[in-house]
Design an enzyme around this catalytic site. Structure first.
Site, PDB file in Angstrom:
ATOM      1  N   LYS A  80       0.844  -1.198   0.000  1.00 41.89           N
ATOM      2  CA  LYS A  80       0.000   0.000   0.000  1.00 41.89           C
ATOM      3  C   LYS A  80       0.882   1.252   0.000  1.00 41.89           C
ATOM      4  O   LYS A  80       1.921   1.277   0.691  1.00 41.89           O
ATOM      5  CB  LYS A  80      -0.854  -0.046   1.275  1.00 41.89           C
ATOM      6  CG  LYS A  80      -1.896   1.031   1.411  1.00 41.89           C
ATOM      7  CD  LYS A  80      -2.701   0.786   2.701  1.00 41.89           C
ATOM      8  CE  LYS A  80      -3.912   1.665   2.823  1.00 41.89           C
ATOM      9  NZ  LYS A  80      -4.727   1.338   4.020  1.00 41.89           N
ATOM     10  N   SER A 155      -9.645   0.701   2.798  1.00 39.54           N
ATOM     11  CA  SER A 155      -8.865   1.601   1.991  1.00 39.54           C
ATOM     12  C   SER A 155      -7.687   0.943   1.276  1.00 39.54           C
ATOM     13  O   SER A 155      -7.153   1.524   0.330  1.00 39.54           O
ATOM     14  CB  SER A 155      -8.311   2.732   2.875  1.00 39.54           C
ATOM     15  OG  SER A 155      -7.404   2.223   3.823  1.00 39.54           O
ATOM     16  N   SER A 179      -9.745  -1.741   6.890  1.00 42.57           N
ATOM     17  CA  SER A 179      -9.150  -1.501   5.572  1.00 42.57           C
ATOM     18  C   SER A 179      -8.307  -2.624   5.003  1.00 42.57           C
ATOM     19  O   SER A 179      -7.894  -2.554   3.845  1.00 42.57           O
ATOM     20  CB  SER A 179      -8.314  -0.231   5.601  1.00 42.57           C
ATOM     21  OG  SER A 179      -9.164   0.867   5.468  1.00 42.57           O
TER      22      SER A 179
HETATM   23  N1  GLN Z   1     -13.537   2.341   6.596  1.00 42.96           N
HETATM   24  C1  GLN Z   1     -12.914   2.861   7.759  1.00 42.96           C
HETATM   25  C2  GLN Z   1     -12.835   4.364   7.655  1.00 42.96           C
HETATM   26  O1  GLN Z   1     -13.306   4.869   6.701  1.00 42.96           O
HETATM   27  C3  GLN Z   1     -11.573   2.236   7.959  1.00 42.96           C
HETATM   28  C4  GLN Z   1     -10.492   2.781   7.141  1.00 42.96           C
HETATM   29  C5  GLN Z   1      -9.186   2.078   7.469  1.00 42.96           C
HETATM   30  O2  GLN Z   1      -9.197   1.022   8.087  1.00 42.96           O
HETATM   31  N2  GLN Z   1      -8.083   2.719   7.088  1.00 42.96           N
HETATM   32  O3  GLN Z   1     -12.339   5.013   8.512  1.00 42.96           O
END
Ligand code: GLN
Length: 485
Positions: A80, A155, A179
């Site tokens: 990532k 994400s 994510s």
């Molecule tokens: N979907 C969650 C958010 O929008 C988690 C995002 C993540 O784990 N980076 O905050």
């Protein structure tokens, strides 16, 4: 060549050890496939073809001389674009390709490289990791490899899509509220969020420091165990990494889950759960029972408070962490007549709408008049949520839930922020409680989109969690399916 890119990490490492495949051949196979498919999938932000081939050539010479670095010698991975890797830019998914440069190397990637892995490039992601869908206005929306035009989950969207599509043998992502697990579920691969403190976060751009964890994506549970073995362990440069021994996770996959007690949280199997996801999870429960586990209903009474709690704490921490991106030391500066205007211009141009929404929300809950009512209260509810899980673990060894309430949907179909936040309902409690959670494929919708099963474990019991996931995975074919691209 394409077949090679769907070989698992463990099998590829073995084939390289046995001299059947060379690191250069493996790297070329991935780079060819990336060149062919990534213009459509948008899984990568940066492809480092020259760097990967140069590293592969070195590893090939070492292999010829019998000098093996470790269990991942010659295996091509990608990460990532939130991890700092020397020589490669880090965009964090923002519009600025080199948001951060010249930073120290990330511990988790350094450990993978020390074990012999090489890095194909940096993977696409939701801007600054804020959001569950994997869309990205700057680098292209990551497409679901099972259906172009559908979301990949986020994400760590590029990590899920790259592993599912055979564009990397495995990948690292980060999980603050789901994510890793969400894109793994929506893309049909295995994604693990380890216990908070299990893996060093050093060299990772922080979103919410009390929730963030680094973890692997892979094609199967054995690969997850192999990657976790390498990246886990104490790091003196991350004070939240815990100094606990790292068991051999791969050895723990003995296939026997007879007598294990698994809990099905009754608050999770209701509400907006998609019927096909529910049916797949129900079938997985039956399968686990037929493998000898005892499944019982348990209660996590504060489940319905998890979203409000997470969406107070995570934005609060994000607003603090993102304060440094002001154009002075970090991120692309947009000048102004005075320092205040410079900050305004830089931050106004540098962040997309969701990032701005989170910063405003986070600043609000931390502001002096509202701190007690929102932030402090959320911290207290967080303790109750963790206690719910610990109470459940007096009765059962691990928990079973869906990973995402819905399968992948058309890109752009959901734009309401609240609806978006509710997609995290099964994953965020795990981060608030600091527990390990893994998503494994558990079927497909009639339309051919993957469905993920989440298993949640006790703190630092990743070995047990992976043993359950492996027993389940071994009983069916879901993880061996590959998308037709
Ligand atoms: N979907 C969650 C958010 O929008 C988690 C995002 C993540 O784990 N980076 O905050």
């Amino acid at each position: 060549m394409d077949e090679l890119t769907f070989t698992s990490v463990s099998e590829l490492a073995q084939a390289i050890r046995a001299g059947k495949v060379g690191p250069v051949e493996a790297t070329r196979a991935y780079l060819d496939r990336i060149a062919r498919l990534d213009p459509t999938l948008h899984a990568y932000i940066t492809v480092d073809a020259d760097g990967a081939l140069a590293a592969a050539a070195v590893l090939e010479r070492e292999a010829a001389a019998g000098a093996w670095r470790g269990p991942l010698h010659g295996v091509p991975l990608a990460h990532k674009d939130l991890f700092l890797i020397p020589g490669l830019p880090t965009s964090c998914g923002t519009r600025t390709p080199d948001y951060l440069v010249g930073a120290p190397p990330c511990t988790a990637v350094t450990r993978l490289q020390a074990a012999g892995a090489l890095t194909l490039g940096k993977l696409n992601m939701t801007e600054l990791a804020l959001g569950p869908f994997g869309d990205n206005a700057h680098h292209g929306d990551v497409q679901n490899p099972w259906r172009i035009g559908h979301v990949s989950g986020g994400s760590s969207s590029g990590s899920g899509a790259a592993v599912a599509a055979g564009l990397a043998a495995g990948a690292l992502g980060t999980d603050t509220g789901g994510s890793i697990r969400q894109p793994a579920a929506l893309c049909g691969c295995v994604g693990l969020k380890p216990t908070y403190g299990r893996v060093s976060r050093y060299g990772l751009v922080a979103f919410a420091s009390s929730l963030d964890q680094v973890g692997p994506f892979s094609k199967n549970v054995r690969d997850t165990a192999t990657l976790l073995n390498v990246i886990s362990g104490h790091d003196q440069r991350d004070s939240t990494s815990v100094n606990q021994p790292v068991p051999d996770y791969a050895k723990a996959l003995d296939g026997n889950i007879k007598g294990l007690r698994l809990g099905l949280p009754k608050e999770h199997m209701i509400g907006g759960l998609d019927p096909e996801v529910k049916a797949a999870v129900d079938a997985a429960v039956k399968q686990l029972e037929s493998l000898g586990a005892a499944v019982e209903e348990i209660s996590l009474p504060h489940t319905e408070d998890a979203a409000a709690t997470y969406y107070s704490i995570a934005p609060a921490e994000a607003s603090a962490n993102l304060a440094r991106f002001d154009g002075i030391r970090y991120c692309a500066r947009v000048d102004g007549a005075d320092p205040i205007e410079l900050y305004r211009n830089t931050r106004g141009a540098g962040f997309g709408p969701e990032v701005k929404r989170r910063i405003i929300l986070g600043t609000y809950v931390l502001s002096s008049g509202y701190y007690d009512a929102y932030y402090l209260r959320a911290q207290k509810v967080r303790t109750l949520i963790r206690q719910d899980f610990l109470n459940a673990y007096k009765e059962v060894d691990a928990l079973i839930t869906p990973t995402s309430p819905i399968p992948a949907f058309k890109i752009g179909e959901k734009s309401d922020p609240l609806a978006m936040y509710l997609c995290d309902i099964y994953t965020i409690g795990v981060n608030l409680a600091g527990l390990p959670g893994v998503s494994v494929p558990c079927g497909f919708t009639q339309g051919g989109l993957p469905i993920g099963l989440q298993l949640i474990g006790q703190p630092f019991q990743e070995a047990n969690l992976l043993a359950i996931a492996h027993a389940y995975e071994s009983a069916h074919e879901w993880s061996r399916k590959t998308p037709y691209l």
